[in-house]
Motif scaffolding. Structure first.
Motif, PDB file in Angstrom:
ATOM      1  N   MET A   1       0.918  -1.074  -0.056  1.00  0.00           N
ATOM      2  CA  MET A   1      -0.074   0.146  -0.036  1.00  0.00           C
ATOM      3  C   MET A   1       0.819   1.090   0.118  1.00  0.00           C
ATOM      4  SD  MET A   1      -3.519   0.002   0.594  1.00  0.00           S
ATOM      5  CE  MET A   1      -4.224   0.253   2.395  1.00  0.00           C
ATOM      6  N   SER A   2       2.060   1.270  -0.917  1.00  0.00           N
ATOM      7  CA  SER A   2       2.710   2.438  -0.466  1.00  0.00           C
ATOM      8  C   SER A   2       3.306   2.792  -2.003  1.00  0.00           C
ATOM      9  CB  SER A   2       4.096   2.274  -0.022  1.00  0.00           C
ATOM     10  OG  SER A   2       5.005   1.158  -0.281  1.00  0.00           O
ATOM     11  N   ASN A   3       2.081   2.868  -2.783  1.00  0.00           N
ATOM     12  CA  ASN A   3       2.269   3.278  -4.419  1.00  0.00           C
ATOM     13  C   ASN A   3       2.650   4.616  -4.630  1.00  0.00           C
ATOM     14  OD1 ASN A   3      -0.263   4.526  -4.495  1.00  0.00           O
ATOM     15  ND2 ASN A   3      -1.039   2.413  -4.548  1.00  0.00           N
ATOM     16  N   LEU A   4       2.412   5.472  -3.498  1.00  0.00           N
ATOM     17  CA  LEU A   4       2.443   7.042  -3.734  1.00  0.00           C
ATOM     18  C   LEU A   4       3.838   7.414  -2.911  1.00  0.00           C
ATOM     19  CD1 LEU A   4      -1.020   8.141  -3.309  1.00  0.00           C
ATOM     20  CD2 LEU A   4       0.038   7.778  -5.358  1.00  0.00           C
ATOM     21  N   GLU A   5       4.612   6.638  -2.764  1.00  0.00           N
ATOM     22  CA  GLU A   5       5.892   6.906  -2.138  1.00  0.00           C
ATOM     23  C   GLU A   5       6.721   7.866  -3.103  1.00  0.00           C
ATOM     24  OE1 GLU A   5       7.347   6.493   1.556  1.00  0.00           O
ATOM     25  OE2 GLU A   5       6.313   4.824   0.750  1.00  0.00           O
ATOM     26  N   GLY A   6       7.101   8.792  -2.318  1.00  0.00           N
ATOM     27  CA  GLY A   6       7.792  10.006  -3.229  1.00  0.00           C
ATOM     28  C   GLY A   6       7.023  11.018  -3.883  1.00  0.00           C
ATOM     29  N   LYS A   7       5.741  10.999  -3.695  1.00  0.00           N
ATOM     30  CA  LYS A   7       4.919  11.869  -4.426  1.00  0.00           C
ATOM     31  C   LYS A   7       4.357  12.930  -3.237  1.00  0.00           C
ATOM     32  CE  LYS A   7       3.932   9.079  -8.032  1.00  0.00           C
ATOM     33  NZ  LYS A   7       4.551   9.466  -9.416  1.00  0.00           N
ATOM     34  N   THR A   8       3.815  13.952  -3.815  1.00  0.00           N
ATOM     35  CA  THR A   8       3.328  15.108  -3.228  1.00  0.00           C
ATOM     36  C   THR A   8       1.902  15.219  -3.215  1.00  0.00           C
ATOM     37  OG1 THR A   8       4.039  16.736  -4.741  1.00  0.00           O
ATOM     38  CG2 THR A   8       5.509  16.191  -2.547  1.00  0.00           C
ATOM     39  N   ALA A  23      -7.010  12.550   2.810  1.00  0.00           N
ATOM     40  CA  ALA A  23      -5.759  13.205   3.187  1.00  0.00           C
ATOM     41  C   ALA A  23      -4.976  11.809   3.949  1.00  0.00           C
ATOM     42  CB  ALA A  23      -5.668  14.387   4.112  1.00  0.00           C
ATOM     43  N   ARG A  24      -5.603  11.424   4.606  1.00  0.00           N
ATOM     44  CA  ARG A  24      -5.247  10.272   5.593  1.00  0.00           C
ATOM     45  C   ARG A  24      -5.107   9.084   4.538  1.00  0.00           C
ATOM     46  NH1 ARG A  24      -5.125   8.957  10.381  1.00  0.00           N
ATOM     47  NH2 ARG A  24      -6.380   7.022  10.067  1.00  0.00           N
ATOM     48  N   ARG A  25      -5.586   8.871   3.427  1.00  0.00           N
ATOM     49  CA  ARG A  25      -5.737   7.730   2.664  1.00  0.00           C
ATOM     50  C   ARG A  25      -4.203   7.833   1.780  1.00  0.00           C
ATOM     51  NH1 ARG A  25      -7.460   2.996  -0.333  1.00  0.00           N
ATOM     52  NH2 ARG A  25      -5.469   2.551  -1.527  1.00  0.00           N
ATOM     53  N   LEU A  26      -4.313   9.041   1.280  1.00  0.00           N
ATOM     54  CA  LEU A  26      -3.017   9.297   0.509  1.00  0.00           C
ATOM     55  C   LEU A  26      -1.694   9.208   1.213  1.00  0.00           C
ATOM     56  CD1 LEU A  26      -4.415  12.315  -1.756  1.00  0.00           C
ATOM     57  CD2 LEU A  26      -4.306   9.698  -2.355  1.00  0.00           C
ATOM     58  N   ALA A  27      -1.849   9.470   2.411  1.00  0.00           N
ATOM     59  CA  ALA A  27      -0.506   9.597   3.152  1.00  0.00           C
ATOM     60  C   ALA A  27      -0.126   8.228   3.625  1.00  0.00           C
ATOM     61  CB  ALA A  27      -0.680  10.348   4.481  1.00  0.00           C
ATOM     62  N   ASP A 223     -15.076   5.538   2.198  1.00  0.00           N
ATOM     63  CA  ASP A 223     -15.713   4.849   0.749  1.00  0.00           C
ATOM     64  C   ASP A 223     -15.419   5.913  -0.357  1.00  0.00           C
ATOM     65  OD1 ASP A 223     -17.341   3.004   2.383  1.00  0.00           O
ATOM     66  OD2 ASP A 223     -19.164   4.165   2.614  1.00  0.00           O
ATOM     67  N   VAL A 224     -15.138   7.139  -0.181  1.00  0.00           N
ATOM     68  CA  VAL A 224     -15.055   8.040  -1.148  1.00  0.00           C
ATOM     69  C   VAL A 224     -13.352   8.087  -1.309  1.00  0.00           C
ATOM     70  CG1 VAL A 224     -15.228  10.366  -2.138  1.00  0.00           C
ATOM     71  CG2 VAL A 224     -17.123   9.295  -0.780  1.00  0.00           C
ATOM     72  N   ALA A 225     -13.017   8.209   0.037  1.00  0.00           N
ATOM     73  CA  ALA A 225     -11.442   8.374  -0.166  1.00  0.00           C
ATOM     74  C   ALA A 225     -10.618   7.259  -0.911  1.00  0.00           C
ATOM     75  CB  ALA A 225     -10.683   8.165   1.384  1.00  0.00           C
ATOM     76  N   ASP A 226     -11.156   6.121  -0.795  1.00  0.00           N
ATOM     77  CA  ASP A 226     -10.699   4.795  -1.362  1.00  0.00           C
ATOM     78  C   ASP A 226     -10.707   5.221  -2.922  1.00  0.00           C
ATOM     79  OD1 ASP A 226     -10.097   3.947   0.867  1.00  0.00           O
ATOM     80  OD2 ASP A 226     -11.430   2.139   0.845  1.00  0.00           O
ATOM     81  N   VAL A 227     -11.947   5.638  -3.569  1.00  0.00           N
ATOM     82  CA  VAL A 227     -11.935   5.866  -4.961  1.00  0.00           C
ATOM     83  C   VAL A 227     -11.064   6.859  -5.340  1.00  0.00           C
ATOM     84  CG1 VAL A 227     -13.714   6.715  -6.752  1.00  0.00           C
ATOM     85  CG2 VAL A 227     -14.450   5.272  -4.782  1.00  0.00           C
ATOM     86  N   VAL A 228     -10.714   7.838  -4.512  1.00  0.00           N
ATOM     87  CA  VAL A 228      -9.800   9.136  -4.864  1.00  0.00           C
ATOM     88  C   VAL A 228      -8.482   8.409  -5.173  1.00  0.00           C
ATOM     89  CG1 VAL A 228      -8.937  11.105  -4.122  1.00  0.00           C
ATOM     90  CG2 VAL A 228     -11.368  10.902  -4.063  1.00  0.00           C
TER      91      VAL A 228
END
Ligand code: NDP
Length: 253
Positions: A1-8, A23-27, A223-228
């Protein structure tokens, strides 16, 4: 679950509700997240602290959208925060989530209330995207939070629904403009989703709202955060200019 490593990432309206969950999900997926808020600094700081407690990275950014100089103020805080932590002002994910609802009957809505809805919900996302054009990295992602009310009638929210109709146009037209940079832009439309509103403390009201969804429950922010998070990931690289219904089947009628 760390596919956004290095992203902002920048998530507007991330101090509460759906934005907080995004925010919590992207982090959690590895991104450094700018947690934007208008007035609830305490709530934004709590989101940052909860992200850090889980091993993620985040910082809070204040700007009241709808006021003169709002986007300038937002990007001052954003770029300062990014520069301090990454040495650059590059942005990989922009989520235009902040929004205000109307809740005023069509016959009572004043021009001032109408303007406020449009300024915060539709004008601000356009100018945030415009300002972000110089920050967005190749392959970046933009997600704009719309509403099921662009497809599902509610006479109390005509002007609000109009603002969300406008927001959906951002995805269609910017998609063409941004594709040469491999940047995608899409709309996500939640249905009724639990937030801090007192209405969610009234069991009978929640029961009634739950009946609008094919699943018989109200949506949760996650539910929405996972889609985003999906749209923000590399897995969604072939989706742009699109509308994603995240209303739990509300639009099925
Ligand atoms: P909340 O009311 O729970 O939170 C709103 C967030 O937006 C807060 O972070 C708030 O900051 C921020 N915000 C509000 N006004 C401004 C402003 N003028 N300038 C800057 N920031 C502002 O919202 P929800 O989670 O319910 O909704 C999030 C998005 O989802 C909105 O775009 C909404 O229209 C949409 N949506 C929500 C649905 C729902 O049922 N909840 C259904 C369909 C769509 P602060 O904490 O500082 O006030």
């Amino acid at each position: 679950m760390s596919n956004l490593e290095g992203k902002t990432a920048l998530v507007t309206g991330a101090s509460r509700g759906i934005g907080r969950a995004i925010a919590r999900r992207l982090a959690r997926d590895g991104a450094l997240v700018a947690v934007h808020y208008a007035s609830r600094q305490d709530a934004a700081e709590e989101v940052v602290a909860s992200i850090e407690k889980d091993g993620g990275r985040a910082f809070a950014v204040q700007a009241e959208l709808g006021r003169a100089g709002d986007v300038h103020e937002l990007f001052l805080g954003l770029e300062r925060g990014l520069k301090e932590r990454t040495g650059s002002t590059e942005l990989n994910i922009l989520v235009n989530n902040a929004g205000v609802m109307g809740g005023v009957a069509a016959e009572d809505l004043t021009p001032e209330q109408f303007d406020r809805l449009f300024t915060v919900n539709a004008k601000a996302p356009f100018f945030i995207i415009q300002r972000a054009l110089t920050n967005l990295a190749p392959g970046a992602r933009i997600v704009n939070i719309s509403s099921g009310l662009t497809r599902f009638a509610n006479p109390e929210e005509i002007a609000y629904a109009m603002t969300k109709g406008a927001v959906e146009q951002l995805a269609l037209h910017f998609a063409k403009y941004l594709a040469p940079r491999n940047i995608t832009i899409n709309s996500v439309a939640p249905g009724i989703t639990r937030n801090g509103s007192p209405v969610f403390d009234i069991p009978e009201a929640v029961e009634q709202m739950a009946q609008l969804s094919a699943f018989g429950r109200v949506g949760e922010p996650d539910d929405v955060a996972d889609v985003v998070a999906f749209l923000a990931s590399d897995n969604a690289r072939w989706i742009t200019g699109s509308f994603v219904d995240a209303s739990g089947g509300t639009l099925l009628g």
